[in-house]
Design an enzyme around this catalytic site. Structure first.
Site, PDB file in Angstrom:
ATOM      1  N   ALA A   1      97.694  56.860  49.484  1.00  0.00           N
ATOM      2  CA  ALA A   1      97.811  56.125  50.753  1.00  0.00           C
ATOM      3  C   ALA A   1      99.261  55.663  51.009  1.00  0.00           C
ATOM      4  CB  ALA A   1      96.890  54.908  50.715  1.00  0.00           C
ATOM      5  N   PRO A   2      99.744  55.703  52.252  1.00  0.00           N
ATOM      6  CA  PRO A   2      99.016  55.967  53.507  1.00  0.00           C
ATOM      7  C   PRO A   2      98.939  57.448  53.916  1.00  0.00           C
ATOM      8  CG  PRO A   2     101.229  55.226  54.021  1.00  0.00           C
ATOM      9  CD  PRO A   2     101.123  55.221  52.518  1.00  0.00           C
TER      10      PRO A   2
ATOM     11  N   GLY B   1     101.278  60.067  53.569  1.00  0.00           N
ATOM     12  CA  GLY B   1     102.473  60.832  53.958  1.00  0.00           C
ATOM     13  C   GLY B   1     102.552  62.153  53.200  1.00  0.00           C
ATOM     14  N   LYS B   2     102.367  62.053  51.897  1.00  0.00           N
ATOM     15  CA  LYS B   2     102.497  63.287  51.095  1.00  0.00           C
ATOM     16  C   LYS B   2     101.209  64.102  51.149  1.00  0.00           C
ATOM     17  CE  LYS B   2     106.011  61.089  48.290  1.00  0.00           C
ATOM     18  NZ  LYS B   2     105.734  59.688  48.716  1.00  0.00           N
TER      19      LYS B   2
ATOM     20  N   ASP C   1     102.290  60.525  42.804  1.00  0.00           N
ATOM     21  CA  ASP C   1     103.373  59.755  43.426  1.00  0.00           C
ATOM     22  C   ASP C   1     103.091  58.310  43.003  1.00  0.00           C
ATOM     23  OD1 ASP C   1     105.559  59.242  45.171  1.00  0.00           O
ATOM     24  OD2 ASP C   1     104.170  58.702  46.768  1.00  0.00           O
TER      25      ASP C   1
ATOM     26  N   CYS D   1     109.590  55.893  43.519  1.00  0.00           N
ATOM     27  CA  CYS D   1     110.731  55.397  44.293  1.00  0.00           C
ATOM     28  C   CYS D   1     111.357  54.237  43.507  1.00  0.00           C
ATOM     29  CB  CYS D   1     110.323  54.988  45.703  1.00  0.00           C
ATOM     30  SG  CYS D   1     109.015  53.764  45.729  1.00  0.00           S
TER      31      CYS D   1
HETATM   32  N1  SAM Z   1     101.806  58.958  48.160  1.00  0.00           N
HETATM   33  C1  SAM Z   1     101.793  57.928  49.191  1.00  0.00           C
HETATM   34  C2  SAM Z   1     102.448  58.483  50.433  1.00  0.00           C
HETATM   35  O1  SAM Z   1     103.298  59.376  50.333  1.00  0.00           O
HETATM   36  O2  SAM Z   1     102.094  58.025  51.543  1.00  0.00           O
HETATM   37  C3  SAM Z   1     102.490  56.656  48.702  1.00  0.00           C
HETATM   38  C4  SAM Z   1     101.885  56.123  47.442  1.00  0.00           C
HETATM   39  S1  SAM Z   1     102.596  54.630  46.843  1.00  0.00           S
HETATM   40  C5  SAM Z   1     104.089  55.157  46.135  1.00  0.00           C
HETATM   41  C6  SAM Z   1     101.630  54.298  45.431  1.00  0.00           C
HETATM   42  C7  SAM Z   1     100.161  54.050  45.718  1.00  0.00           C
HETATM   43  O3  SAM Z   1      99.474  53.928  44.469  1.00  0.00           O
HETATM   44  C8  SAM Z   1      99.835  52.783  46.490  1.00  0.00           C
HETATM   45  O4  SAM Z   1      99.234  53.145  47.711  1.00  0.00           O
HETATM   46  C9  SAM Z   1      98.829  52.046  45.595  1.00  0.00           C
HETATM   47  O5  SAM Z   1      97.782  51.440  46.332  1.00  0.00           O
HETATM   48  C10 SAM Z   1      98.310  53.188  44.742  1.00  0.00           C
HETATM   49  N2  SAM Z   1      97.684  52.868  43.441  1.00  0.00           N
HETATM   50  C11 SAM Z   1      97.976  51.880  42.561  1.00  0.00           C
HETATM   51  N3  SAM Z   1      97.176  51.961  41.473  1.00  0.00           N
HETATM   52  C12 SAM Z   1      96.358  53.044  41.666  1.00  0.00           C
HETATM   53  C13 SAM Z   1      95.301  53.632  40.917  1.00  0.00           C
HETATM   54  N4  SAM Z   1      94.938  53.147  39.736  1.00  0.00           N
HETATM   55  N5  SAM Z   1      94.675  54.714  41.433  1.00  0.00           N
HETATM   56  C14 SAM Z   1      95.043  55.210  42.647  1.00  0.00           C
HETATM   57  N6  SAM Z   1      96.029  54.690  43.397  1.00  0.00           N
HETATM   58  C15 SAM Z   1      96.678  53.620  42.919  1.00  0.00           C
END
Ligand code: SAM
Length: 310
Positions: free
Chosen positions: A122-123, A125-126, A188, A241
């Protein structure tokens, strides 16, 4: 030198770490992080061909240059009014995306028909870029735990016309419950986000070494799950990031030491650090890549491409 980093608002701990990692360049990186990033977008080829959209935008006075590592990516050099108020944006012909964020899906090279997992999606993008590269064929299993971010993700996927993705509001630590061997996985990873100071200046002061440790711990668990659920010969792309080697190079070193994998070369970005804080890592690690605000006009970003051998 350290004074300059203090005056920009960095704590003693992080100023000293960054000086150890990059010497004088630490100030250049920190100064570049004070400036806003160029606004970049990705043409949504699920809905329109690239030249058709660029022509439509040019007619309205928008100008842009290509993102070197993403065929569908462009960064605006002239934005006569907000691109998000155009019908092109509203009807999902494009997605606003930071240029370094475009690299992990490109590096993963998902093919139409493949079975792919996006472990922190989420959200979206990738995920939506993966769907685009897969021409909406095959399946993406997309996981996240952030409720609000998932709401945004569902809206994004629908606006962009993504139809090959199943979204799970669940921790991807439970990925194995699906009983699937994935062709490709994108992780990611959740991270301290220290490469995104321009968007989140509070991260200069409110992040501690405990946060780095906390994230590293979660990242190790997630990357282990990724490798356990990848088919033999499958590909994992790991990205963050974060600027911190504990969340980047040290994670990859741990993977090289504990799993039968090979690190694959990446063309763009700078080689990752092979001797962070004077700790000598495998030379292989240089195949992973870093993007820097002072050099690439992006967030601080890290990408590694890993092939599972057995
Ligand atoms: N890949 C997304 C994009 O490009 O839009 C951005 C992802 S962001 C860097 C990291 C995400 O990891 C957050 O949305 C967070 O809610 C999620 N997250 C944290 N712990 C997690 C878990 N145990 N399982 C799945 N997602 C998790």
């Amino acid at each position: 030198m350290l004074e300059k980093l203090f005056s920009l608002g960095y704590s003693k701990t992080f100023a000293e770490r960054y000086y150890q990692l990059w010497g004088e360049r630490a100030v250049k990186i920190a100064e570049a992080m004070e400036k806003p990033l160029p606004r970049c977008f990705r043409v949504n080829t699920l809905r329109i061909e690239i030249p058709k959209l660029t022509k439509l935008l040019n007619k309205k006075g928008f100008q842009f240059k290509r993102v070197p590592w993403a065929r569908e990516g462009f960064c605006l050099t002239r934005e006569p009014f907000s691109i998000t108020s155009t019908p092109e944006y509203l009807s999902g012909l494009l997605y606003i995306q930071e240029s370094s964020s475009m690299y992990p899906p490109v590096a993963l090279e998902p093919q139409p028909g493949e079975i792919v997992a996006d472990m922190a999606a989420a959200p979206g993008g990738k995920t939506s870029y993966l769907a685009q590269l897969m021409k909406n064929k095959g399946v993406i299993y997309a996981f996240d735990v952030g409720e609000e971010r998932l709401k945004e993700m569902r809206l994004n996927l629908s606006r962009l016309g993504v139809t090959n993705t199943i979204v799970f509001h669940k921790s991807s630590l439970y990925l194995s419950e699906l009983g699937i061997e994935f062709d490709k996985i994108l992780l990611d990873a959740p991270c301290t986000g220290s490469g995104t100071i321009h968007k989140n200046p509070e991260r200069k002061t409110n992040r501690t070494l405990d946060d780095v440790k906390f994230c590293q711990n979660l990242q190790m668990k997630l990357i282990k799950v990724a490798l356990e659920n990848l088919k033999k010969g499958g590909i994992l792309v790991y990205s963050t990031c974060s600027l911190e080697p504990e969340e980047n190079e040290f994670i990859i070193q741990w993977v090289l030491d504990n799993f039968k994998v090979e690190l694959l070369p990446l063309r763009y970005g700078e080689p990752a650090l092979v001797k962070p804080f004077g700790i000598k890592l495998s030379e292989e690690i240089a195949k992973a890549r870093r993007f820097y605000p002072d050099k690439h006009s992006t967030s601080g970003f890290f990408v590694a491409k890993i092939k599972k051998l057995e």
